[in-house]
Each structure stands twice: as C-alpha cells, then as structure tokens.
Design a protein around this motif. Structure first.
Motif, mmCIF file in Angstrom:
data_model
loop_
_atom_site.group_PDB
_atom_site.id
_atom_site.type_symbol
_atom_site.label_atom_id
_atom_site.label_comp_id
_atom_site.label_asym_id
_atom_site.label_seq_id
_atom_site.Cartn_x
_atom_site.Cartn_y
_atom_site.Cartn_z
ATOM 1 N N PHE A 6 0.829 -1.216 0.000
ATOM 2 C CA PHE A 6 0.000 0.000 0.000
ATOM 3 C C PHE A 6 0.861 1.262 0.000
ATOM 4 O O PHE A 6 0.743 2.123 0.865
ATOM 5 N N ARG A 7 1.699 1.375 -0.995
ATOM 6 C CA ARG A 7 2.656 2.485 -1.058
ATOM 7 C C ARG A 7 2.011 3.860 -1.141
ATOM 8 O O ARG A 7 2.654 4.850 -0.849
ATOM 9 N N ASP A 8 0.761 3.937 -1.520
ATOM 10 C CA ASP A 8 0.105 5.233 -1.651
ATOM 11 C C ASP A 8 -0.464 5.756 -0.346
ATOM 12 O O ASP A 8 -0.972 6.872 -0.297
ATOM 13 N N ASN A 9 -0.412 4.967 0.714
ATOM 14 C CA ASN A 9 -0.915 5.426 2.008
ATOM 15 C C ASN A 9 -0.078 6.584 2.528
ATOM 16 O O ASN A 9 1.120 6.661 2.271
ATOM 17 N N SER A 96 -2.050 4.799 9.237
ATOM 18 C CA SER A 96 -2.054 5.013 7.790
ATOM 19 C C SER A 96 -3.392 5.621 7.357
ATOM 20 O O SER A 96 -4.406 5.490 8.043
ATOM 21 N N SER A 97 -3.371 6.257 6.202
ATOM 22 C CA SER A 97 -4.610 6.827 5.659
ATOM 23 C C SER A 97 -5.630 5.722 5.372
ATOM 24 O O SER A 97 -6.839 5.970 5.431
ATOM 25 N N PHE A 98 -5.166 4.519 5.096
ATOM 26 C CA PHE A 98 -6.073 3.389 4.875
ATOM 27 C C PHE A 98 -6.900 3.117 6.132
ATOM 28 O O PHE A 98 -8.131 3.013 6.073
ATOM 29 N N ILE A 120 2.106 13.129 3.823
ATOM 30 C CA ILE A 120 3.406 12.511 4.111
ATOM 31 C C ILE A 120 3.306 11.024 3.784
ATOM 32 O O ILE A 120 2.453 10.321 4.315
ATOM 33 N N GLY A 121 4.159 10.555 2.922
ATOM 34 C CA GLY A 121 4.129 9.146 2.507
ATOM 35 C C GLY A 121 4.444 8.209 3.661
ATOM 36 O O GLY A 121 5.460 8.361 4.331
ATOM 37 N N TYR A 122 3.562 7.248 3.895
ATOM 38 C CA TYR A 122 3.716 6.275 4.976
ATOM 39 C C TYR A 122 4.989 5.449 4.789
ATOM 40 O O TYR A 122 5.803 5.315 5.693
#
Length: 153
Positions: A6-9, A96-98, A120-122
């Motif tokens: 989940f790189r986009d979190n 995380s945003s997820f 900010i990228g997790y």
C-alpha cells in the motif's frame, strides 16, 4: 519500495478518547481473528502499535482484550488506558490513511475527536526511520510488544 504494501498510504493522526481507543483495539483483534466476522474470506490486519500494549484472550466469553496500557514517555512508565473519558483525556494515534479512512474496519462506529490525513508518505517515513538508525535495528524488548499475552480460541 517493496518493504510495505500500500505504497500510496499517507501518515494520518487521529485523536481518540480512551473508550474509543479501546473499541479500536477490540475491533481490530476481533476482525483479525474473525471473532467478529466481516467477510468469511478475509480477516483484517492484526493490530501492532508502539507505546500501547494489551492481553488478548479469544476464548473469553466476555472481554477479548484486557489490561490495555499506554506508555507515558514523560514518566517512562506504563499506565492503564483511561476508558472513563470523564476528564477529557484523549490519545493521539498515528496510523495510515487506509486505517483512518475506515480500512480493516478498525474505526467501525467510532468518530475521532480530530483527524488529520497528511500528504506525508507512509512508506517514505518508514524508510527515513530505517535510514536514520545508527547501527543495526534491534527488535523491541518483550515488555514493549503490543500483545503481552495471547490465548487462542
């Protein structure tokens, strides 16, 4: 990067009451173990945290999560999670945003007091942390682990 899915979190901050934080842990443990089934083909991610520890007893007929404690970095001691919410105490949770967006149903029926979903990228923050380590990474001591004891069904 391939170290985390989940790189986009992105990094998210949630302010929760003690009783809501307790419900988050209950939800997460229940869904991960399928004690609280959501989908027979899927169990949510098991909760791991820094500065938070608890016992899990899936065979209990009542409470599955017990003895929740929060690490007070100022006094450097573990304190019982305040679930009374009487004094307006709240807890800041970084996730995380997820998860902040309802993923894995950790936040089912929970309304955070405040929420800040950043850009900010997790994954990038984990990479930065690992890059900044001096020497080799040391796993946490047993008394620092999230789950201090676990009893299966």
């Amino acid at each position: 990067y391939t170290i985390l899915p989940f790189r986009d979190n992105t990094v998210s901050y949630l302010e929760l009451t003690g009783s809501d934080l307790m419900r988050v842990i209950d939800n997460a443990v229940g869904y991960a173990s399928q004690v609280v089934p959501l989908d027979s083909n899927y169990g949510g991610g098991y909760p791991y945290a820094s500065g938070l520890r608890f016992d899990v007893n899936l065979s209990s007929a009542t409470e599955k999560v017990l003895n929740v404690q929060v690490y007070d970095s100022q006094s450097q001691i573990w304190l019982a999670l305040d679930t009374e919410d009487a004094k307006g105490k709240s807890y800041m949770v970084v996730t995380s945003s997820f998860i902040a967006g309802g993923g894995d149903d950790y936040l089912t029926d929970i309304e955070p007091l405040n929420m800040n979903v950043t850009d900010i990228g997790y994954t990038e923050e984990v990479v930065n942390y690992l890059r900044d380590l001096e020497g080799e990474w040391e796993p946490p001591e047993l008394d620092q682990m999230s789950t201090t004891s676990f009893v299966a069904i």
